[in-house]
Enzyme design. Structure first.
Site, PDB file in Angstrom:
ATOM      1  CD  GLN A 110     -10.272  -2.665   3.930  1.00 45.16           C
ATOM      2  OE1 GLN A 110      -9.504  -1.728   4.022  1.00 45.16           O
ATOM      3  NE2 GLN A 110      -9.889  -3.899   4.085  1.00 45.16           N
TER       4      GLN A 110
ATOM      5  CD1 TRP B  60      -2.431  -1.811   0.529  1.00 45.27           C
ATOM      6  CD2 TRP B  60      -1.790  -1.941   2.668  1.00 45.27           C
ATOM      7  NE1 TRP B  60      -3.029  -2.916   1.088  1.00 45.27           N
ATOM      8  CE2 TRP B  60      -2.656  -3.012   2.390  1.00 45.27           C
ATOM      9  CE3 TRP B  60      -1.258  -1.802   3.942  1.00 45.27           C
ATOM     10  CZ2 TRP B  60      -3.002  -3.948   3.350  1.00 45.27           C
ATOM     11  CZ3 TRP B  60      -1.607  -2.727   4.901  1.00 45.27           C
ATOM     12  CH2 TRP B  60      -2.461  -3.796   4.598  1.00 45.27           C
TER      13      TRP B  60
ATOM     14  NE  ARG C 146      -4.936   0.702   0.989  1.00 45.12           N
ATOM     15  CZ  ARG C 146      -5.390  -0.482   0.588  1.00 45.12           C
ATOM     16  NH1 ARG C 146      -5.161  -0.887  -0.650  1.00 45.12           N
ATOM     17  NH2 ARG C 146      -6.030  -1.280   1.405  1.00 45.12           N
TER      18      ARG C 146
ATOM     19  CB  ALA D 176     -10.321 -11.182  10.209  1.00 47.98           C
TER      20      ALA D 176
ATOM     21  CB  VAL E 102      -5.419 -14.307   7.981  1.00 48.30           C
ATOM     22  CG1 VAL E 102      -6.494 -13.356   8.480  1.00 48.30           C
ATOM     23  CG2 VAL E 102      -5.024 -13.976   6.547  1.00 48.30           C
TER      24      VAL E 102
ATOM     25  CG  HIS F 182      -5.838  -2.181   6.564  1.00 48.02           C
ATOM     26  ND1 HIS F 182      -5.327  -3.446   6.657  1.00 48.02           N
ATOM     27  CD2 HIS F 182      -5.137  -1.450   7.467  1.00 48.02           C
ATOM     28  CE1 HIS F 182      -4.347  -3.474   7.553  1.00 48.02           C
ATOM     29  NE2 HIS F 182      -4.222  -2.285   8.049  1.00 48.02           N
TER      30      HIS F 182
END
Ligand SMILES: [Zn+2]
Length: 297
Positions: free
Chosen positions: A168, A114, A154, A265, A211, A128
């Site tokens: 988001q 990003w 961004r 998530a 994750v 985010h």
């Protein structure tokens, strides 16, 4: 009248009488004119105030909610019906919450994914909404189910599918035995209710630092219902979001013991969801303030 006194007595009587007659004549004329003017004003006012109660009403011009707000409310409604709470977090975020706490240390290459707007004092415009998950887990004990929909930033060149500021949608579910099957059920149900069409989803292994394991989530193409078309590059599938099981480091950074808790998530571009629902081909339309666009919703 005052000068009458100075006249000789013989003249005074005659002129005095004439003066009185003139005075009375003028008074009557003035009174008549005043009455006329009064009546004229009254008549005009009555004409102005008269209301034709049989005339059809004028419809006041009302505004309406922005399409993104409408879609946001619908999304919140669907998740709330499944027991999720809607939470919020700051748009100006610390580097810790935006990166470090989500298992993205300073030297991690994922920070390059990003183009971030860095501010002073280790602050950034959040890239985010996932930092909200950490903030929430710090203050609330599982089991928990939350979603957050918010503005992210961004530093990117804008085109039909990129904006420097967009929305988001993030979701998080944590418990003793929350698993990928729960995730599939919740997300498939969300898409079904959101698009008001039966949809299937599939998970493909993917990498996101926060994750483990991570997966990309595809949904059956709404345009061709899975048969293959130009929208889905003939695959029958559309890439919708990134997701996965919450990384143990994220639990640790949020003050939870990963030995006791597990959960999933997900995060996805919210504007894109709205674009798919309404078949909008340019993200910039949401932020242009163009009434020709907005009045269609
Ligand atoms: Zn298709």
């Amino acid at each position: 009248m005052k000068s009458l006194e100075k006249l000789p007595k013989a003249k005074r009587v005659k002129i005095g009488k004439e003066a009185n007659e003139i005075k009375n004549f003028l008074r009557i004329k003035f009174d008549q004119k005043a009455q006329e003017i009064k009546e004229k004003i009254k008549k005009e006012a009555e004409e102005k105030e008269w209301i034709d109660i049989t005339a059809p009403g004028k419809k006041p011009i009302l505004g309406h909610l922005h399409p993104l707000t409408q879609v946001k409310r619908k999304t919140e409604e669907i998740f709330q019906a499944m027991g999720f709470s809607v939470v919020e977090g700051p748009e100006i975020e610390t580097e810790w919450y935006n990166f470090d706490a989500l298992n993205i240390p300073p030297e991690h290459p994922a920070r390059d994914l990003w183009d971030t707007f860095y501010l002073k004092d280790k602050l950034v415009l959040r890239t985010h909404t996932t930092p909200v998950d950490v903030r929430y887990m710090e203050k609330n004990n599982p089991p928990l189910r939350i979603i957050t929909i918010g503005r992210v930033f961004r530093h990117e060149a804008t085109d039909a599918s990129h904006e420097v500021n967009f929305y988001q949608l993030d979701g998080l579910m944590v418990g003793k035995d929350v698993n990928v099957a729960n995730f599939k059920a919740v997300i498939q149900e969300f898409f079904r209710r959101f698009f008001e069409k039966p949809v299937k989803i599939r998970l493909i292994p993917s990498f996101f630092p926060f994750v483990e394991p991570g997966f990309q989530v595809d949904m059956t193409c709404l345009n061709c219902e899975g048969k293959g078309c130009s929208v889905c590059s003939q695959t029958g599938w559309l890439e919708m979001m990134g997701a996965g099981m919450v990384h143990p480091n994220v639990f640790k950074n949020s003050g939870l013991n990963p030995k006791f808790w597990q959960g999933w998530a997900f995060g996805m571009g919210f504007d894109r969801l709205a674009m798919m629902k309404y078949k909008i081909n340019d993200i910039r339309l949401f932020y242009s303030g163009d009434l020709r666009f907005l009045n269609q919703f």
